[in-house]
Design a protein around this motif. Structure first.
Motif, PDB file in Angstrom:
ATOM      1  N   MET A   1       0.533  -1.319   0.002  1.00  0.00           N
ATOM      2  CA  MET A   1      -0.313  -0.054   0.132  1.00  0.00           C
ATOM      3  C   MET A   1       1.100   1.572   0.014  1.00  0.00           C
ATOM      4  SD  MET A   1      -2.519  -1.325   2.449  1.00  0.00           S
ATOM      5  CE  MET A   1      -4.303   0.216   2.274  1.00  0.00           C
ATOM      6  N   LYS A   2       0.106   1.950  -0.219  1.00  0.00           N
ATOM      7  CA  LYS A   2       1.261   3.508  -0.438  1.00  0.00           C
ATOM      8  C   LYS A   2      -0.116   4.953  -0.134  1.00  0.00           C
ATOM      9  CE  LYS A   2       3.664   6.238  -4.340  1.00  0.00           C
ATOM     10  NZ  LYS A   2       3.628   6.215  -5.489  1.00  0.00           N
ATOM     11  N   THR A   3       0.788   5.860   0.827  1.00  0.00           N
ATOM     12  CA  THR A   3      -0.176   7.018   1.053  1.00  0.00           C
ATOM     13  C   THR A   3      -0.229   7.811  -0.075  1.00  0.00           C
ATOM     14  OG1 THR A   3       1.632   8.829   1.652  1.00  0.00           O
ATOM     15  CG2 THR A   3       1.514   7.265   3.370  1.00  0.00           C
ATOM     16  N   ASN A   4      -1.148   9.004   0.095  1.00  0.00           N
ATOM     17  CA  ASN A   4      -0.737  10.221  -1.253  1.00  0.00           C
ATOM     18  C   ASN A   4       0.744  10.732  -0.530  1.00  0.00           C
ATOM     19  OD1 ASN A   4      -3.904  10.334  -1.346  1.00  0.00           O
ATOM     20  ND2 ASN A   4      -4.075  11.146   0.306  1.00  0.00           N
ATOM     21  N   GLU A   5       0.570  11.112  -2.057  1.00  0.00           N
ATOM     22  CA  GLU A   5       2.176  11.671  -2.136  1.00  0.00           C
ATOM     23  C   GLU A   5       2.082  13.239  -1.790  1.00  0.00           C
ATOM     24  OE1 GLU A   5       3.993  11.240  -6.340  1.00  0.00           O
ATOM     25  OE2 GLU A   5       3.920   9.494  -5.784  1.00  0.00           O
ATOM     26  N   ILE A   6       2.512  13.722  -1.134  1.00  0.00           N
ATOM     27  CA  ILE A   6       2.289  15.503  -0.415  1.00  0.00           C
ATOM     28  C   ILE A   6       3.389  15.891  -0.588  1.00  0.00           C
ATOM     29  CG2 ILE A   6       2.202  16.375   1.657  1.00  0.00           C
ATOM     30  CD1 ILE A   6      -0.091  14.930   1.007  1.00  0.00           C
ATOM     31  N   LEU A   7       3.640  17.223  -1.118  1.00  0.00           N
ATOM     32  CA  LEU A   7       4.758  18.389  -1.368  1.00  0.00           C
ATOM     33  C   LEU A   7       5.023  18.804  -0.229  1.00  0.00           C
ATOM     34  CD1 LEU A   7       6.420  19.231  -4.167  1.00  0.00           C
ATOM     35  CD2 LEU A   7       4.722  20.541  -4.196  1.00  0.00           C
ATOM     36  N   VAL A   8       6.264  19.050   0.022  1.00  0.00           N
ATOM     37  CA  VAL A   8       6.704  20.005   0.798  1.00  0.00           C
ATOM     38  C   VAL A   8       7.821  20.102   0.559  1.00  0.00           C
ATOM     39  CG1 VAL A   8       5.946  17.665   2.998  1.00  0.00           C
ATOM     40  CG2 VAL A   8       7.986  17.346   1.715  1.00  0.00           C
ATOM     41  N   ASN A   9       8.196  21.806   1.441  1.00  0.00           N
ATOM     42  CA  ASN A   9       9.326  22.178   1.184  1.00  0.00           C
ATOM     43  C   ASN A   9      10.456  22.646   2.437  1.00  0.00           C
ATOM     44  OD1 ASN A   9       8.203  24.604   2.536  1.00  0.00           O
ATOM     45  ND2 ASN A   9       7.523  25.289   0.084  1.00  0.00           N
ATOM     46  N   THR A  10      11.287  23.391   2.464  1.00  0.00           N
ATOM     47  CA  THR A  10      11.975  23.163   3.446  1.00  0.00           C
ATOM     48  C   THR A  10      11.464  24.966   4.460  1.00  0.00           C
ATOM     49  OG1 THR A  10      13.743  25.281   1.508  1.00  0.00           O
ATOM     50  CG2 THR A  10      14.287  23.134   2.167  1.00  0.00           C
ATOM     51  N   LEU A  11      10.498  25.162   4.287  1.00  0.00           N
ATOM     52  CA  LEU A  11       9.962  25.904   4.569  1.00  0.00           C
ATOM     53  C   LEU A  11       8.879  25.637   5.732  1.00  0.00           C
ATOM     54  CD1 LEU A  11       8.887  29.159   2.429  1.00  0.00           C
ATOM     55  CD2 LEU A  11      10.737  28.870   3.766  1.00  0.00           C
ATOM     56  N   GLY A  12       9.146  24.209   5.236  1.00  0.00           N
ATOM     57  CA  GLY A  12       7.903  23.761   6.496  1.00  0.00           C
ATOM     58  C   GLY A  12       6.706  23.615   5.735  1.00  0.00           C
ATOM     59  N   GLU A  13       6.360  23.917   4.665  1.00  0.00           N
ATOM     60  CA  GLU A  13       4.766  23.913   4.037  1.00  0.00           C
ATOM     61  C   GLU A  13       4.644  22.566   4.217  1.00  0.00           C
ATOM     62  OE1 GLU A  13       4.433  28.169   2.028  1.00  0.00           O
ATOM     63  OE2 GLU A  13       4.837  26.237   1.275  1.00  0.00           O
ATOM     64  N   GLY A  14       3.718  22.115   3.987  1.00  0.00           N
ATOM     65  CA  GLY A  14       3.594  20.564   3.207  1.00  0.00           C
ATOM     66  C   GLY A  14       3.485  19.800   4.982  1.00  0.00           C
ATOM     67  N   MET A  15       4.123  19.588   5.486  1.00  0.00           N
ATOM     68  CA  MET A  15       4.672  18.732   6.940  1.00  0.00           C
ATOM     69  C   MET A  15       3.844  17.885   7.567  1.00  0.00           C
ATOM     70  SD  MET A  15       8.763  20.143   7.188  1.00  0.00           S
ATOM     71  CE  MET A  15       9.583  19.961   5.482  1.00  0.00           C
ATOM     72  N   VAL A  16       2.824  19.067   7.710  1.00  0.00           N
ATOM     73  CA  VAL A  16       1.726  19.280   8.905  1.00  0.00           C
ATOM     74  C   VAL A  16       0.588  18.269   8.182  1.00  0.00           C
ATOM     75  CG1 VAL A  16      -0.824  19.458   9.472  1.00  0.00           C
ATOM     76  CG2 VAL A  16       1.377  20.643  10.167  1.00  0.00           C
ATOM     77  N   PHE A  17       0.524  18.027   6.542  1.00  0.00           N
ATOM     78  CA  PHE A  17      -0.619  17.207   5.948  1.00  0.00           C
ATOM     79  C   PHE A  17       0.593  15.699   5.722  1.00  0.00           C
ATOM     80  CE2 PHE A  17      -1.438  21.483   4.580  1.00  0.00           C
ATOM     81  CZ  PHE A  17      -2.970  21.164   4.627  1.00  0.00           C
ATOM     82  N   ALA A  18       1.516  15.542   5.458  1.00  0.00           N
ATOM     83  CA  ALA A  18       2.964  14.249   5.343  1.00  0.00           C
ATOM     84  C   ALA A  18       2.420  13.513   7.007  1.00  0.00           C
ATOM     85  CB  ALA A  18       4.570  14.493   4.775  1.00  0.00           C
ATOM     86  N   LEU A  19       2.912  14.884   7.998  1.00  0.00           N
ATOM     87  CA  LEU A  19       2.577  14.076   9.473  1.00  0.00           C
ATOM     88  C   LEU A  19       1.094  13.088   9.363  1.00  0.00           C
ATOM     89  CD1 LEU A  19       4.557  16.165  11.276  1.00  0.00           C
ATOM     90  CD2 LEU A  19       4.998  13.766  10.293  1.00  0.00           C
ATOM     91  N   GLU A  20       0.290  13.896   8.968  1.00  0.00           N
ATOM     92  CA  GLU A  20      -1.005  12.935   9.301  1.00  0.00           C
ATOM     93  C   GLU A  20      -1.373  12.145   8.236  1.00  0.00           C
ATOM     94  OE1 GLU A  20      -4.131  16.421   7.405  1.00  0.00           O
ATOM     95  OE2 GLU A  20      -4.010  17.243   9.906  1.00  0.00           O
ATOM     96  N   GLU A  21      -0.385  11.836   6.852  1.00  0.00           N
ATOM     97  CA  GLU A  21      -0.697  10.405   5.736  1.00  0.00           C
ATOM     98  C   GLU A  21       0.018   9.139   6.995  1.00  0.00           C
ATOM     99  OE1 GLU A  21      -1.890  10.055   2.488  1.00  0.00           O
ATOM    100  OE2 GLU A  21      -3.052  10.879   4.096  1.00  0.00           O
TER     101      GLU A  21
END
Length: 199
Positions: A1-21
């Motif tokens: 199985m595979k989670t959704n792919e989340i775009l993250v960046n060095t500013l921290g954007e997307g990381m909350v969603f990534a941790l939720e995945e």
């Protein structure tokens, strides 16, 4: 199985969603609270390292998981700015990498050095003991593959000469939790995979 792919960046954007995945994958796999915490910690450490890599960085984050095994992926194309490029050249010419402390910091610096244009990549001495995790490494190659298991095995063969490196590895939270860490670099693309199997 595979989670959704989340775009993250060095500013921290997307990381909350990534941790939720990450949490969703752990929940679907039946991990207990302690295992969930370890899975999250591995992702957070990966993000922490990403934030400190020189250059403007956006990356794709996802987890592949099955039968208790989790592979945490972070894949990016590194775009070195003129400033960060100059910083790397300074590091490579002075050998300051040798003084870098902390296992994850050493992985970060190894990646940064290997991202230099071929004509500026230093010889293996610049990587210090980290080159042990990259069998067959030679300056000027356009692709590299480094693994923590190869690095650990290489340190064991070095004996007492590598005691400080071994101690650092033992103190690393990530090295103690993860089964392996793999770094693949092809030209300006880098992928880091942290693997962990929960029994």
């Amino acid at each position: 199985m595979k989670t959704n792919e989340i775009l993250v960046n060095t500013l921290g954007e997307g990381m909350v969603f990534a941790l939720e995945e990450s949490e969703r994958a752990g929940f679907e796999s039946g991990l207990d609270s302690k295992e969930q915490l370890r899975l999250r910690l591995l992702s957070e450490e990966l993000f922490g390292m990403m934030k400190s890599i020189v250059g403007n960085l956006e990356a794709i984050y996802w987890i592949e998981y099955e039968n208790g095994r989790f592979d945490i992926h972070l894949k990016a194309e590194v775009d070195l700015t003129q400033e960060s490029y100059a910083q790397l050249l300074e590091v490579s010419s002075t050998g300051k990498n040798a003084a870098v402390k902390g296992f994850m910091n050493k992985i970060k610096n190894m990646i940064a050095v290997m991202m230099l244009p071929q004509k500026d990549i230093p010889d293996t001495s610049m990587l210090g003991y980290m080159s042990l995790g990259c069998p067959g490494y030679y300056a000027g190659a356009s692709s590299y593959a480094w693994t923590m298991t190869s690095y650990r095995s290489g340190l064991d063969q070095e004996g007492k000469d590598a005691e400080e490196e071994k101690d650092e590895l033992e103190r690393s939270i990530v090295a103690n939790i993860a089964d392996d860490i793999k770094v693949s670099i092809v030209n300006d693309k880098v992928e880091i995979v942290i693997s962990k199997t929960f029994n």
